[in-house]
Design a protein around this motif. Structure first.
Motif, PDB file in Angstrom:
ATOM      1  N   ALA A   1       3.693  -0.026  -9.885  1.00  0.00           N
ATOM      2  CA  ALA A   1       2.354  -0.007  -9.279  1.00  0.00           C
ATOM      3  C   ALA A   1       2.185  -1.149  -8.282  1.00  0.00           C
ATOM      4  CB  ALA A   1       1.282  -0.078 -10.366  1.00  0.00           C
ATOM      5  N   LEU A   2       2.667  -2.334  -8.636  1.00  0.00           N
ATOM      6  CA  LEU A   2       2.546  -3.472  -7.717  1.00  0.00           C
ATOM      7  C   LEU A   2       3.439  -3.280  -6.490  1.00  0.00           C
ATOM      8  CD1 LEU A   2       2.305  -6.360 -10.315  1.00  0.00           C
ATOM      9  CD2 LEU A   2       0.474  -5.475  -8.855  1.00  0.00           C
ATOM     10  N   ALA A   3       4.596  -2.657  -6.678  1.00  0.00           N
ATOM     11  CA  ALA A   3       5.457  -2.360  -5.526  1.00  0.00           C
ATOM     12  C   ALA A   3       4.766  -1.353  -4.607  1.00  0.00           C
ATOM     13  CB  ALA A   3       6.806  -1.823  -6.003  1.00  0.00           C
ATOM     14  N   LYS A   4       4.134  -0.353  -5.212  1.00  0.00           N
ATOM     15  CA  LYS A   4       3.407   0.637  -4.409  1.00  0.00           C
ATOM     16  C   LYS A   4       2.238  -0.020  -3.685  1.00  0.00           C
ATOM     17  CE  LYS A   4       4.604   4.693  -7.103  1.00  0.00           C
ATOM     18  NZ  LYS A   4       4.129   5.785  -7.954  1.00  0.00           N
ATOM     19  N   LEU A   5       1.604  -0.986  -4.330  1.00  0.00           N
ATOM     20  CA  LEU A   5       0.521  -1.722  -3.684  1.00  0.00           C
ATOM     21  C   LEU A   5       1.036  -2.355  -2.393  1.00  0.00           C
ATOM     22  CD1 LEU A   5      -2.205  -3.313  -3.483  1.00  0.00           C
ATOM     23  CD2 LEU A   5      -1.147  -5.002  -4.972  1.00  0.00           C
ATOM     24  N   CYS A   6       2.198  -2.986  -2.472  1.00  0.00           N
ATOM     25  CA  CYS A   6       2.755  -3.651  -1.287  1.00  0.00           C
ATOM     26  C   CYS A   6       3.103  -2.651  -0.191  1.00  0.00           C
ATOM     27  CB  CYS A   6       4.003  -4.442  -1.675  1.00  0.00           C
ATOM     28  SG  CYS A   6       3.657  -5.816  -2.792  1.00  0.00           S
ATOM     29  N   VAL A   7       3.625  -1.506  -0.584  1.00  0.00           N
ATOM     30  CA  VAL A   7       4.073  -0.509   0.388  1.00  0.00           C
ATOM     31  C   VAL A   7       2.912   0.292   0.961  1.00  0.00           C
ATOM     32  CG1 VAL A   7       5.457   1.601   0.632  1.00  0.00           C
ATOM     33  CG2 VAL A   7       6.352  -0.337  -0.657  1.00  0.00           C
ATOM     34  N   LYS A   8       1.948   0.616   0.105  1.00  0.00           N
ATOM     35  CA  LYS A   8       0.885   1.541   0.510  1.00  0.00           C
ATOM     36  C   LYS A   8      -0.437   0.866   0.872  1.00  0.00           C
ATOM     37  CE  LYS A   8       2.668   5.453  -2.033  1.00  0.00           C
ATOM     38  NZ  LYS A   8       2.289   6.681  -2.678  1.00  0.00           N
ATOM     39  N   LEU A   9      -0.466  -0.438   0.916  1.00  0.00           N
ATOM     40  CA  LEU A   9      -1.723  -1.129   1.211  1.00  0.00           C
ATOM     41  C   LEU A   9      -2.299  -0.680   2.546  1.00  0.00           C
ATOM     42  CD1 LEU A   9      -3.800  -3.173   0.248  1.00  0.00           C
ATOM     43  CD2 LEU A   9      -2.469  -4.953   1.389  1.00  0.00           C
ATOM     44  N   GLY A  10      -1.462  -0.374   3.477  1.00  0.00           N
ATOM     45  CA  GLY A  10      -1.933   0.092   4.780  1.00  0.00           C
ATOM     46  C   GLY A  10      -2.676   1.418   4.700  1.00  0.00           C
ATOM     47  N   GLN A  11      -2.448   2.179   3.627  1.00  0.00           N
ATOM     48  CA  GLN A  11      -3.111   3.469   3.453  1.00  0.00           C
ATOM     49  C   GLN A  11      -4.493   3.329   2.812  1.00  0.00           C
ATOM     50  OE1 GLN A  11      -0.457   5.966   1.223  1.00  0.00           O
ATOM     51  NE2 GLN A  11       1.201   5.728   2.690  1.00  0.00           N
TER      52      GLN A  11
END
Length: 173
Positions: free
Chosen positions: A44-54
């Protein structure tokens, strides 16, 4: 959050550190295995870093992060899938010396159950396994899958009825 979204690495790191305990608590609440919970929290934290722009800001950031965490938990459950199922094998306390006939009977039952699950709609089969095999509560199933509790209950009921019908008809095995 805005600075992190604009590419500030330190702001992103601070954002992750601030929200990591909340993400870990949610994952531990949704998943019974502490290792799985840690994996889901890291995902979830990795996805936060990757998808924050979304993140569009249409909902609160905490709501968006909650959904990322629930989805990461669901992904962990999907990945472990059949690995966590308890095989239907004989129990040495009940039958100390298994007979070949009993082993064949159990193998036939396992095959019938697998075939029956394959015949059910995927969502019903998933709820049935989560509820009856893994022991999840309907609340946990709802949180992990994003479906309402009532829908999870309905799917479990339909899946049990479908399995019963398939097994009674001998359509599987």
């Amino acid at each position: 959050m805005r600075r992190a979204k604009d590419g500030d690495e330190r702001a992103l790191q601070a954002l992750c550190e601030r929200h990591a305990p909340r993400v870990e608590r949610l994952a531990k609440r949704l998943l019974d295995d502490p290792e799985d919970a840690r994996d889901a929290a890291q995902d979830a934290l990795a996805k936060l870093c990757v998808k924050l722009g979304q993140f569009r800001g249409e909902a609160a950031f905490s709501t968006w992060l909650h959904r990322l965490t629930v989805n990461a938990c669901r992904d962990v459950v999907d990945r472990r899938g059949a690995c966590r199922l308890v095989p239907l094998e004989y129990d040495a306390r009940v039958a100390p010396e298994p007979s070949p006939a009993r082993e064949a009977e159990l193998a036939e039952l396992r095959a019938g159950l697998r075939a029956g699950l394959a015949e059910l709609p995927a969502d019903q089969a998933r709820v049935l396994v989560l509820k009856d095999v893994l022991g999840y509560s309907f609340r946990q199933i709802s949180d992990a899958s994003g479906m309402p509790v009532g829908t999870a209950k309905c799917y479990a009921h339909r899946a049990r009825a479908g399995m019963r019908e398939l097994l009674e008809e001998g359509a599987v095995a």
